[in-house]
Design a protein around this motif. Structure first.
Motif, PDB file in Angstrom:
ATOM      1  N   ASP A 186       0.831  -1.209   0.000  1.00  8.39           N
ATOM      2  CA  ASP A 186       0.000   0.000   0.000  1.00  8.39           C
ATOM      3  C   ASP A 186       0.863   1.256   0.000  1.00  8.39           C
ATOM      4  N   ILE A 187       1.918   1.226   0.799  1.00  8.39           N
ATOM      5  CA  ILE A 187       2.798   2.392   0.892  1.00  8.39           C
ATOM      6  C   ILE A 187       3.510   2.631  -0.435  1.00  8.39           C
ATOM      7  N   LEU A 188       3.991   1.548  -1.046  1.00 13.37           N
ATOM      8  CA  LEU A 188       4.669   1.692  -2.336  1.00 13.37           C
ATOM      9  C   LEU A 188       3.743   2.292  -3.386  1.00 13.37           C
ATOM     10  N   LEU A 189       2.524   1.775  -3.464  1.00 16.41           N
ATOM     11  CA  LEU A 189       1.583   2.274  -4.468  1.00 16.41           C
ATOM     12  C   LEU A 189       1.263   3.744  -4.229  1.00 16.41           C
ATOM     13  N   ALA A 190       1.042   4.111  -2.976  1.00 20.42           N
ATOM     14  CA  ALA A 190       0.724   5.508  -2.670  1.00 20.42           C
ATOM     15  C   ALA A 190       1.903   6.422  -2.985  1.00 20.42           C
ATOM     16  N   ASP A 191       3.119   5.961  -2.715  1.00 20.88           N
ATOM     17  CA  ASP A 191       4.295   6.768  -3.049  1.00 20.88           C
ATOM     18  C   ASP A 191       4.441   6.931  -4.557  1.00 20.88           C
ATOM     19  N   VAL A 192       4.140   5.875  -5.296  1.00 16.84           N
ATOM     20  CA  VAL A 192       4.189   5.971  -6.759  1.00 16.84           C
ATOM     21  C   VAL A 192       3.184   7.011  -7.254  1.00 16.84           C
ATOM     22  N   LEU A 193       2.009   7.046  -6.642  1.00 13.35           N
ATOM     23  CA  LEU A 193       0.993   8.016  -7.056  1.00 13.35           C
ATOM     24  C   LEU A 193       1.476   9.450  -6.869  1.00 13.35           C
ATOM     25  N   THR A 194       2.289   9.702  -5.835  1.00 12.72           N
ATOM     26  CA  THR A 194       2.794  11.066  -5.634  1.00 12.72           C
ATOM     27  C   THR A 194       3.687  11.500  -6.791  1.00 12.72           C
ATOM     28  N   SER A 195       4.411  10.549  -7.392  1.00 15.53           N
ATOM     29  CA  SER A 195       5.262  10.893  -8.531  1.00 15.53           C
ATOM     30  C   SER A 195       4.454  11.098  -9.806  1.00 15.53           C
ATOM     31  N   TYR A 196       3.236  10.607  -9.820  1.00 17.09           N
ATOM     32  CA  TYR A 196       2.358  10.794 -10.976  1.00 17.09           C
ATOM     33  C   TYR A 196       1.416  11.987 -10.788  1.00 17.09           C
ATOM     34  N   ALA A 197       1.648  12.797  -9.769  1.00 16.12           N
ATOM     35  CA  ALA A 197       0.733  13.901  -9.476  1.00 16.12           C
ATOM     36  C   ALA A 197       0.596  14.850 -10.667  1.00 16.12           C
ATOM     37  N   LYS A 198       1.725  15.241 -11.260  1.00  7.32           N
ATOM     38  CA  LYS A 198       1.666  16.150 -12.409  1.00  7.32           C
ATOM     39  C   LYS A 198       1.029  15.471 -13.619  1.00  7.32           C
ATOM     40  N   VAL A 199       1.265  14.175 -13.755  1.00  5.82           N
ATOM     41  CA  VAL A 199       0.652  13.430 -14.855  1.00  5.82           C
ATOM     42  C   VAL A 199      -0.865  13.433 -14.705  1.00  5.82           C
ATOM     43  N   PHE A 200      -1.345  13.228 -13.479  1.00  8.24           N
ATOM     44  CA  PHE A 200      -2.790  13.256 -13.239  1.00  8.24           C
ATOM     45  C   PHE A 200      -3.361  14.634 -13.554  1.00  8.24           C
ATOM     46  N   GLY A 201      -2.612  15.680 -13.198  1.00  4.55           N
ATOM     47  CA  GLY A 201      -3.064  17.027 -13.515  1.00  4.55           C
ATOM     48  C   GLY A 201      -3.175  17.243 -15.016  1.00  4.55           C
ATOM     49  N   ASP A 202      -2.182  16.764 -15.761  1.00  2.67           N
ATOM     50  CA  ASP A 202      -2.222  16.891 -17.220  1.00  2.67           C
ATOM     51  C   ASP A 202      -3.343  16.055 -17.828  1.00  2.67           C
ATOM     52  N   LEU A 203      -3.601  14.898 -17.236  1.00  2.00           N
ATOM     53  CA  LEU A 203      -4.690  14.054 -17.731  1.00  2.00           C
ATOM     54  C   LEU A 203      -6.032  14.762 -17.570  1.00  2.00           C
ATOM     55  N   PHE A 204      -6.202  15.455 -16.448  1.00  2.00           N
ATOM     56  CA  PHE A 204      -7.438  16.213 -16.257  1.00  2.00           C
ATOM     57  C   PHE A 204      -7.549  17.328 -17.292  1.00  2.00           C
ATOM     58  N   VAL A 205      -6.439  18.021 -17.555  1.00  2.00           N
ATOM     59  CA  VAL A 205      -6.449  19.081 -18.565  1.00  2.00           C
ATOM     60  C   VAL A 205      -6.840  18.511 -19.927  1.00  2.00           C
ATOM     61  N   THR A 206      -6.309  17.332 -20.252  1.00  2.00           N
ATOM     62  CA  THR A 206      -6.632  16.689 -21.527  1.00  2.00           C
ATOM     63  C   THR A 206      -8.119  16.366 -21.617  1.00  2.00           C
ATOM     64  N   LEU A 207      -8.672  15.799 -20.550  1.00  2.00           N
ATOM     65  CA  LEU A 207     -10.103  15.476 -20.538  1.00  2.00           C
ATOM     66  C   LEU A 207     -10.949  16.741 -20.610  1.00  2.00           C
ATOM     67  N   CYS A 208     -10.519  17.767 -19.895  1.00  2.00           N
ATOM     68  CA  CYS A 208     -11.248  19.034 -19.905  1.00  2.00           C
ATOM     69  C   CYS A 208     -11.282  19.622 -21.311  1.00  2.00           C
ATOM     70  N   MET A 209     -10.146  19.570 -22.000  1.00  2.00           N
ATOM     71  CA  MET A 209     -10.084  20.085 -23.368  1.00  2.00           C
ATOM     72  C   MET A 209     -10.944  19.260 -24.313  1.00  2.00           C
ATOM     73  N   PHE A 210     -10.912  17.942 -24.128  1.00  2.00           N
ATOM     74  CA  PHE A 210     -11.630  17.054 -25.040  1.00  2.00           C
ATOM     75  C   PHE A 210     -13.138  17.266 -24.957  1.00  2.00           C
ATOM     76  N   PHE A 211     -13.641  17.484 -23.740  1.00  2.00           N
ATOM     77  CA  PHE A 211     -15.084  17.607 -23.553  1.00  2.00           C
ATOM     78  C   PHE A 211     -15.573  19.052 -23.613  1.00  2.00           C
ATOM     79  N   SER A 212     -14.671  19.989 -23.837  1.00  2.00           N
ATOM     80  CA  SER A 212     -15.098  21.376 -24.005  1.00  2.00           C
ATOM     81  C   SER A 212     -15.606  21.592 -25.431  1.00  2.00           C
ATOM     82  N   ALA A 213     -16.276  22.703 -25.644  1.00  2.00           N
ATOM     83  CA  ALA A 213     -16.834  22.986 -26.970  1.00  2.00           C
ATOM     84  C   ALA A 213     -15.719  23.092 -28.004  1.00  2.00           C
ATOM     85  N   GLN A 214     -15.856  22.339 -29.088  1.00  2.00           N
ATOM     86  CA  GLN A 214     -14.879  22.305 -30.172  1.00  2.00           C
ATOM     87  C   GLN A 214     -13.477  21.985 -29.647  1.00  2.00           C
TER      88      GLN A 214
END
Length: 331
Positions: free
Chosen positions: A80-108
């Motif tokens: 559990d600790i290893l997985l949670a620590d790995v998630l902290t290194s993907y924090a910026k990736v998760f932020g970019d993924l949200f930006v990608t989804l936000c752009m995709f579902f926005s108008a045009q």
């Protein structure tokens, strides 16, 4: 002409590095998200032709970790600790993924256009990036309360180390707050003050995390007393037992960990500052952080194995849990 930044102003540095017919890339912007969707489906949907035991364990661990939960030692706490620590290194990736989804579902919108960093506002993305640190923060508090409830043992002490670890993860929050705040103000004087506050916050977070990597996660003596650091029983600054026989490898990894913890410092260089804002630069920095975590895991697992096998007696913790039964048979 497709791929010409003069004609296509939305062309980013990543597209320049990997030239493709740009309008075609925009037209097929649904393909990257389709791949991510298919990847999620493979984990969730039970398919008879694919082993399901490992996926079930991963999803069960992810569900527990996603709310800051922590298994007992005999049930795979370390996993559990290893997985949670790995998630902290993907924090910026998760932020970019949200930006990608936000752009995709926005108008045009399209997920392959130049990223719109304002998509989602200045609140949601920092919250997403802070969630992995919040998960580890809660796990540290859980460990602390478990130690306090259990009978006192000299090996675990009163639990202060878990509070110090929680403090380390909480040091990520001022970094996110000051960074988001800078983007929301227009006054140059206020922006300069916030920038200085961000430098202080990110410096504390990076050095504290580096110290913890070396001293607590890897059990090195580099920051211990002079007597322990220069002990004749081990190479300078390392420890008695080394699985990897080449001491220089440990020195190299320690130095690399420090450098990759401080990739933010390129923002302080007037020549490199623009690079960190390019999409190619952002991608490289995120990749280096994931790579740093990948290397970190090898030495973290090595340390845990040494801790649990140094005496040859009972094991207080196990690495990934003693899974028995139907799930293992299916694999």
């Amino acid at each position: 002409m497709d791929g010409d930044p003069a004609v296509d102003p939305e062309l980013d540095s990543f597209s320049l590095a990997f030239p493709l017919p740009y309008r075609r890339v925009i037209a097929y912007g649904w393909m990257p998200l389709s791949y991510l969707f298919a990847l999620v489906v493979l984990f969730v949907v039970p398919l008879r032709n694919l082993p399901s035991g490992g996926r079930r364990r991963f999803l069960a661990t992810l569900r527990r970790v996603s709310i800051g939960g922590l298994a007992e030692a005999q049930d795979g706490k370390f996993g559990d600790i290893l997985l949670a620590d790995v998630l902290t290194s993907y924090a910026k990736v998760f932020g970019d993924l949200f930006v990608t989804l936000c752009m995709f579902f926005s108008a045009q919108g399209s997920s392959t256009k130049r990223p719109d960093r304002n998509c989602g506002g200045t609140v949601i993305v920092p919250l997403i990036m802070g969630l992995p640190s919040l998960i580890r923060f809660r796990q540290c508090l859980i460990e602390y309360y478990r130690v306090r409830r259990a009978p006192y043992k000299e090996s675990t002490g009163w639990g202060g180390q878990h509070l110090a670890n929680a403090l380390k993860y909480s040091s990520a929050f001022p970094v996110l707050i000051t960074s988001a705040w800078q983007r929301s103000v227009d006054d140059p004087e206020s922006k300069a003050i916030l920038h200085k506050a961000w430098i202080v916050a990110v410096l504390i977070n990076s050095l504290y995390s580096f110290y913890w990597d070396v001293t607590k996660d890897w059990d090195m003596t580099l920051f211990a007393s002079k007597r322990d650091r220069e002990s004749p029983h081990h190479p300078f600054g390392l420890r008695d037992r080394l699985v990897f026989r080449v001491p220089n490898l440990y020195y190299f990894v320690i130095g690399m960990d420090l450098m990759l913890r401080c990739t933010w410092s390129i923002k302080l260089n007037s020549r490199l500052d623009k690079f960190s804002d390019l999409e190619g630069g952002i991608f490289l920095i995120e990749f280096l952080e994931v790579f740093r975590r990948w290397v970190w895991i090898f030495f973290r697992v090595e340390t845990e194995w040494i801790r649990n096998s140094s005496t040859g007696l009972g094991i207080d913790d196990i690495l990934l849990g003693d899974y028995q039964g139907k799930d293992d048979e299916e694999d």
